[in-house]
Each structure stands twice: as C-alpha cells, then as structure tokens.
Design a protein around this motif. Structure first.
Motif, PDB file in Angstrom:
ATOM      1  N   TYR A 365       0.809  -1.223   0.000  1.00 30.18           N
ATOM      2  CA  TYR A 365       0.000   0.000   0.000  1.00 30.18           C
ATOM      3  C   TYR A 365       0.836   1.265   0.000  1.00 30.18           C
ATOM      4  O   TYR A 365       0.317   2.341  -0.238  1.00 30.18           O
ATOM      5  N   THR A 368       0.766   2.890  -3.366  1.00 26.06           N
ATOM      6  CA  THR A 368      -0.424   3.754  -3.497  1.00 26.06           C
ATOM      7  C   THR A 368      -0.192   5.086  -2.786  1.00 26.06           C
ATOM      8  O   THR A 368      -0.589   6.142  -3.266  1.00 26.06           O
TER       9      THR A 368
ATOM     10  N   TYR B 365      -4.696   5.932   0.689  1.00 26.28           N
ATOM     11  CA  TYR B 365      -3.929   4.688   0.591  1.00 26.28           C
ATOM     12  C   TYR B 365      -4.296   3.675   1.662  1.00 26.28           C
ATOM     13  O   TYR B 365      -3.913   2.509   1.584  1.00 26.28           O
ATOM     14  N   THR B 368      -6.320   0.877   0.223  1.00 25.02           N
ATOM     15  CA  THR B 368      -5.447  -0.150  -0.354  1.00 25.02           C
ATOM     16  C   THR B 368      -4.882  -1.054   0.742  1.00 25.02           C
ATOM     17  O   THR B 368      -4.764  -2.262   0.575  1.00 25.02           O
ATOM     18  N   VAL B 402      -8.658   0.003  -7.584  1.00 26.98           N
ATOM     19  CA  VAL B 402      -9.443   0.390  -6.419  1.00 26.98           C
ATOM     20  C   VAL B 402     -10.405   1.505  -6.799  1.00 26.98           C
ATOM     21  O   VAL B 402     -10.004   2.476  -7.456  1.00 26.98           O
ATOM     22  N   CYS B 446     -12.112  -3.436  -4.787  1.00 23.75           N
ATOM     23  CA  CYS B 446     -10.763  -3.677  -5.277  1.00 23.75           C
ATOM     24  C   CYS B 446     -10.745  -4.946  -6.128  1.00 23.75           C
ATOM     25  O   CYS B 446     -11.137  -6.021  -5.653  1.00 23.75           O
TER      26      CYS B 446
END
Lengths: 495, 495
Positions: A365, A368, B365, B368, B402, B446
């Motif tokens: 992550y 991201t 984030y 995620t 996502v 996701c």
C-alpha cells in the motif's frame, strides 16, 4: 506450558482493573474480588479503554475474550486460578492480611503476584504457608498497554517461580524483568521517586510551572527514553570515545549543585568499570553509528506517530512537527505549473524503515501512498492548497489502477513522474510512474482519476477559475504526448 | 520577521555540529569555527545522519539547504551572523572568554546562545559589552531531531531577546521554553541529574545491571513521557478523584526510604495547592477519560512506530509487541477455508486516528491497506503463512484496481468480503468489497491479482500442493457466483 487459563484479581482499582482487562483480552477467564461499591462501573470503563486500544494495537488475531466475573468473596475468586494478582491499597498490614487469605484459599501451586509499587516481598510473604510462590509483580499504568512487570522475589520465593511467572507474562504480552535484590520501590519507582522529588523542588522554587516541566520532558529525553534507556543513550552521547570516556567527563557533575538531592554515590574506578563492562554487554555488539541510525529512525517514527495523535491534530512533539511542516509549506516557493510537453516530476522521497515488510521490500500500500502524495503535489501546483480546501472545494480520488513491476527496498531514492491524460479539469485523469532514482527503473505505474467536488454540497462541480487557469495549459501541453500502453487496461488484461 | 538567514556555530562537536545541521537543513547559511583537527569529518557524519533523518521525517518541502563553511577564525565565523551558538567544552573560564570574543566580533544586534547544560547565564555574560543579547539556549541530543531548547536569561539579558529567540527557533523546527529563573542545570538537567544519581546507586548496589535499568525505563514510563510529562501522567493516574487527591495519596512516600536522595521538599498545603492549580491550568480543559483516550492512542502509535524500528525487526517495546503478535498468530486457531458458495469475510477492523486525513476521512492509501491486509488473511487461510514464506514461496501482488465510493471516518467499524474469480491458483484473482459494519454500506471495491513466486528463483511457479488443496475448492465454490459488474473495468470506464 506457560499459558494461564484462569486468573483472579484481588482489588479492582485503576491497577487491578487493568490487570483484569489484560487477562480477559488474552483469552483468560478472570474473576475479580473488590468490595468497593463502584468497582463494577470503574472496571467496565477500564475494559472499554483497553478494548478500544487493542483494536488499534494489532492486526494479529486476538483470542476469544475470557469471561469476566465479580466474586462475592475472595475465596470464591481465587478458587481454581493459576495466577492471582493482589492490587489492594498500599499498606503493609492490609496487604499482608489479604495475601494470607489468598494463600489459604488458593491452590498451593497457584502463582501469587503483588502489584505493590514499593513494599518488599519478604515483608509481604511473612504470614503465608506457601510463601515460595509469592512475589512482587509490579506493573505500570495503563497495565493493559505498557509491557513492563518488575518481578521481585522475597527471601522465601523460589527462583523457579519467578522464571515461571516471566514465561506466563509473555503469553499476555508483558515482559517480566527479574530484579536481583529486593529493595523498597525496586528499580522503576526508585528512579521515579528521585525524579519526582527534584520536580517538586522545581515547582516549589518557581523555576517553572508544571506545564513547562512536562514539556521539557516530552520534547526531549522523554522521546529518547521511549526507545533507549539512560545508559544506551549516554553511550551514544559519548560517541566514538566510548562509555568510559563519557563517564569520566560526566562524573565530576556529581559534586556540582545540580540537584537538591545530595547523598551522592562514590564515583570510583570500580563503579566506572562496572558500568562500562555492563554497557558493553548490553550494546557493544553495535557500533555508535548504527545505534545513532536506529535511534534517529525511532525518534522519527515516534514523532510521526504523535503527529497523528489527538485525532489528527497532533500531540506533544508531533504537534510541534505538524506546526513546523505548516511553516515549511507556507514559506516554500510555490511549485510552478510548467506546461512543457513532458511528464511532470511530482515527488522525490527515500523509503523509510516503517514502509518495509518482513520480506525487506516496500509494502504494497505504500506504492499507493507514493501516487497519492504525487497527486497532492500536482494539486498544490495548480493552486489546490489548504486555503482552497478550507474554502469548500477539493479534488477527491475516485479510482486508481496500480501495477507493481519491481521492488523498492529500504533507503531507495524514488521519484514519481506524471502524464496528464485528456480531461475537462472537473476530472483529472493521470498516468504516473514510480521510478528508482539510481537507475531510473520503473517500479510501478498508476492510472488515477480525481473528481472536483464542492465539499459543502457533496457533489461534483467545476474547479474555480484560478485553478482551471493553471490546470488547462498542463492538460493541453500533455495532449501531444502518446498515451502509455497501460492506459485503459483492466486488471489481468494481456497486452 | 523571525527568520534567520545567517548563523555561526562556535564549537562543532556532537552538539555544535548538530546545531549546524539543524540550521543548514532549515535553509540557513552557516559558518563553523572549531580548531579541532577532526572537526570537519565529525560534522560531515552528523550532517549525513541529519539528512537521512529529515528525508524520513517529513513530506513537507524542505528549503534549499544553506551553505556550510568552516572558518579560519572565530571573528570570520561570526561576521554577519544573526544567531551565534556557542558549544565549546563545559568550563566557565573557557566559555566566558569565548563569549567575550564573540561579543566583540559580532554585530551588536546578533543573538548569542550558549549550549551549556548547566552554567548560569549571569556568570557567562559577565565580561560582555552587549550582554543583553546573550542567553542560554540549551538543546538536547540529537539536536537536529529533538525540538526542545531551554531558554534561560541572565541578570543582564533583555526579555525581548528571549521572545525573539523563541520566534526564531520555531523557524528551524525547535521550541524554546523560557525558564523563569536561572539555576544551575536549569530544568531538564536537574531532573536528569537526580535520575542519574539514583541510577548510579542501583548499579553500584547490584540491584540490577544497566540493561535491566534501561529496559525498565523504555518498557514503562519512557513510553509515557514521550507524549505526556510527569504531572499530566499523574493527573490521569489520580483518576476521577483529581490531582489534589492524587497528591495527598503520594505525598507520604516522600518520607519513605524510596531513594537515597534525601533532601526532601516540605510537602505542605501551599505546595499541593500550587501544583493542583498549575495542573488545572495545564490539563483541566480535558476530562480524565479524554486524556486516557489520547494517552492510549499515543502509546499504541509509539509502540507501532517502534515495531518498525531496527529495519523492521522491531526495537524496544515495539520488539515486544512483535513477539506478542507472533505468539498470537501461533496460538490462534487456523482460519478455516470454507468453500461455501458465498464471498469470504476476510478482515474486520476499526479506523484508527493515524488513518485520518485533514478532512476527517480515511486517507486514500489506507483503503489499499485494507485490501492488502484482507489478501494476507486469505493467504493465511490457504496455508501461506510465515513458515511457507520462509521456505521460499509466496504470492506477490501484481496489480489492483481500487474504486472509492464513500468515506470511512474515525472509529468506523469496517469489514472486507472477497469473491475469488476463476484462475489457476498460480494466479489468485479476486474482487473485494470494503463495507461499513453499522449499515453494510459498500465504501470501496478492489479487483486484485496476485502471482505465486519462488523467491529464490525470482520467478512465477505453481503453489505447493498443500496450498493448492485448500485454494482450489474455494475458487471452484465461487465459480458459480455471478461476476460483479465492476470486474474487468478500466479507470474511467463508463458502465
């Protein structure tokens, strides 16, 4: 097998109640005896705090909670318990009599710990029939979070009992440190008592007020002591010259009037040698530079954690960091939105230790996060700053497609480049690449879509003209660039 | 305008060198004078540490670095500097003479701070022509990271100078705390000296060794003091009964033999009242329950930060947390891979404060992160655990798409459900939904693709049979479920 399956807490105040929370959340059936009329309410509040904290503390699977029951009598509470923790008020006569009652009612093999913060176990166990299984187990508030338990045995305590207690504490997330000799207040509270006495002088003499004194602690050595203690910290301060040199430099201050507490140890060669040898055993396997790096990473991590404190407003040194960052943003030259016909460099960073997983790679992550931070930088560049957001407009991310192509490792320097794809400005559609700076390897790509919204009306609206004026030339300049291959692809789609 | 544009450091050891790093990284042109033959090497090492730390500390734009130059003479170094920091060895005669030299060579309006950790400014400024702009500016090691500077004026120091110094320090990320009265060692080092003296007794008397003493600190009150100081911590310990009650309970221990440092303050009503009033002013705007929540969030954040320490191996209390989590994973019942014809519930969590952005929403984030954690849970379920990974096989995420549909807020309970899409097990292709538990609102989706790899050979290989045996029935059971609409979509694609 070290596991505890049944525990009893005799006394359920701030300390006893938090022991109970620790046990119950570790899956241990727990009984409490406390005749205080408000005990049930107080313990349910401690339990609620503990459960809130544990939900944030770990992703590891917590066991099914143990049961929590209030007993009508001490005898009923301790029946069948393998660990009995006494946390009644700090009076020798009271504790002695409660421990004697526990002793009679408990299984002869049950461990009996006392939460006393200062009374010595030899005095406490005097009237017990099975004193060999009784010891001091001194915890720190909040007991459900802080891991330390000082384990102190009395004259009649069996050494094996202390080892057994240490093993059992590990199964509830605590660390028992066995103290060599029993003295009043053990180790932690002796240090705290000396500190407290000096603090009282400072307040009494009007050198500072309580708030300043607290701030002195939490903006300086409090941050150090959260991660290294006194001796390891000073070892680093001594630098390359080493611990003996440090001690010889700071020894003299013992005779200076630097505290009102004046019964000073004789700082002879034997003591210097003893400390230096112990410090080598403790920290000697790492060099000073390595210790410095570890210390600095920890300090950074702690300050960043505190920046998230008080629900994101920042707390203590984290609040100061947040203030400094606001200053840096304010005084930084505004990034120029240069409408050149090439991708924009939006972010440069170095992979910190907190971003690394057990494989030694940057965690999924965090890729991201890099792209989210790069998008923020783009928004800053076109005038979407804190004031713009405060006035009620912002861009929200609606979707992103991230591909992971190669791994980033600890300390790697990375950068993000972005190409804006055709869009009307109400949407910002971009394609970003995350690169390793040392060899320009492409590590990851992100196709990213943001939507401009009015946060008051909770709906999508066009950006204000000042933003559009900067954004449109960028989109137009990038329109001549060929679209990267990966644009418009779905997950798993073949080339 | 508080900004410093030129600074001088007289003395460039551990402290002076770190002042220089602080200045240079805040964009200030800095000159150093230090005749020590190794000064340049030592300072370049401190500078490297500081730069490494700053890269991790903040995403805010650091200013262009100031220049760093070594001067041939003290006079040349201080010429034109607006802030001059003296950090020569701790001897009154030496410091006095260096300060007198600085005084003559410097601009009469330049601020002159001394890094002394104990000498009082009235003594230091005795021989100066312009003593009104001289003060103690006592920092803490490492100076480039720790924010505290104790500001102490002497008899001839102008109050306005201390205020000016405080404002200027904020522009380099430091916090000046003005101490009311000058005394030897000020506030921080008096507390440290009392603590140090008690620690020396404990080592000398063999109560514990240096490692145990350090661990006592960093597993207990060190964690507390990183975020709240002494008085605010005790205010919480006092609970609902309040600070006066707490003081009355702990007052008596002042007469107990809890330390060898025995010149004890007279703990009369006037002192109790003074502390209680100051504590109310400091912390009274928040209730005990709120302070407890803030404390617990901070402790959790600090322990999690330390868990990432020592390059992910965990440090101090973070290492203990890591050990406890390993224990929890080991003793938890293995999640059952139940091949039912419905999506799998993989994760439940509550949004912690560290996940919230300035809008009060969960940061992009972190969505995620939820899906990555859910994928980890799926892997655990089919037998891809720590041992499997250690033996050389693992699944790596290769891409994810996502979509953010609605916002999660602080404290929201969330869960993730996953549907496995047709794939051969060498790939795991899934579609996950993140839901708010209170009303089952879908917040985010996701689409996720993982690939099984041999980490030794760095290439994709089929999973081992034990994993395949659990994974295949799951994929087959889900094959009868209709594919969600969003599967196979690219970014920005319309329905």
């Amino acid at each position: 097998m070290a596991r505890i399956s049944k525990a009893a807490c005799i006394g359920g105040g701030v300390i006893g109640g938090a022991w109970a929370a620790r046990f119950v959340l570790a899956g241990i059936d727990t009984k409490i005896f406390d005749p205080h009329p408000e005990a049930q309410r107080l313990i349910s509040e401690v339990m609620a705090n503990a459960e809130r904290a544990y939900k944030m503390l770990t992703r590891a699977p917590l066991p099914v909670k143990g049961t929590l029951n209030f007993s009508e009598s001490l005898e009923e509470a301790v029946r069948g318990a393998e660990w009995i923790q006494e946390s009644v008020p700090e009076r020798l006569d009271l504790k002695r009599s409660v421990l004697a009652q526990i002793d009679i009612a408990a299984d002869p093999k049950a461990l009996i710990g006392s939460s006393t913060s200062g009374l010595i176990p030899t005095d406490l166990q005097r009237d017990m029939k099975h004193p060999e299984r009784m010891f001091v187990a001194h915890p720190y508030n909040p007991v459900y979070l802080l891991p330390l338990v000082e384990l102190v045995g009395g004259e009649k305590t069996a050494r094996a009992v202390l080892e057994d207690a240490k093993a059992k504490l590990a199964t509830v997330g605590m660390t028992g440190l066995i103290i060599n000799k029993e003295i009043d207040a053990f180790v932690g509270d002796r240090l705290l008592e000396a500190f407290w006495r000096e603090a009282l002088w400072l307040i009494k003499d009007d050198i500072c007020d309580t708030e300043t004194l607290d701030n002195v602690i939490r903006y300086s050595f409090g941050l150090r002591w959260a991660q290294m203690g006194l001796f390891e910290t000073y070892r680093i301060a001594g630098g390359e010259a080493g611990m003996r040199d440090f001690l010889s430099k700071y020894g003299p201050s013992l005779s200076w009037p630097w505290t009102k507490l004046t019964d000073v140890v004789d700082f002879d060669d034997a003591l210097v040698e003893k400390i230096a040898v112990q410090s080598d055993a403790q920290s000697g396997q790492r060099g000073i530079r390595e210790l410095e790096r570890i210390r600095d990473q920890n300090l950074v991590g702690i300050m960043q954690a505190l920046k998230a404190g008080d629900e994101g407003r920042g707390w203590g040194a984290g609040r100061l960091l947040s203030d400094y960052e606001a200053h840096l943003w304010k005084t930084a030259p505004k990034p120029q939105a240069n409408p050149a016909k090439e991708p924009l460099k939006l972010l440069e960073l170095r992979v910190p230790s907190a971003w690394i997983d057990y494989n030694g790679h940057m965690t999924e992550y965090r890729y991201t996060q890099c792209f989210a931070d790069a998008s923020d930088a783009l928004l800053q560049m076109v005038g979407v700053d804190a004031d713009y957001v405060k006035a009620g407009h912002s861009y929200y991310t609606v979707e992103s497609h991230v591909r992971l192509l190669a791994e980033a490792k600890l300390g790697d320097a990375l950068y993000v480049k972005a190409q804006l794809l055709p869009s009307d400005g109400k949407k910002i559609h971009s394609f970003m690449g995350l690169y390793r700076a040392s060899d320009d390897t492409l590590l990851s790509t992100c196709e990213h879509l943001m939507l401009h919204v009015s946060s008051k009306e909770s709906r999508s609206v066009p950006p204000l003209p000042a933003v559009m004026m900067k954004l449109k030339p960028l989109i137009e300049a990038h329109a001549v660039l060929p679209a990267p291959d990966a644009v418009g692809r779905s997950v798993g789609q073949r080339k």
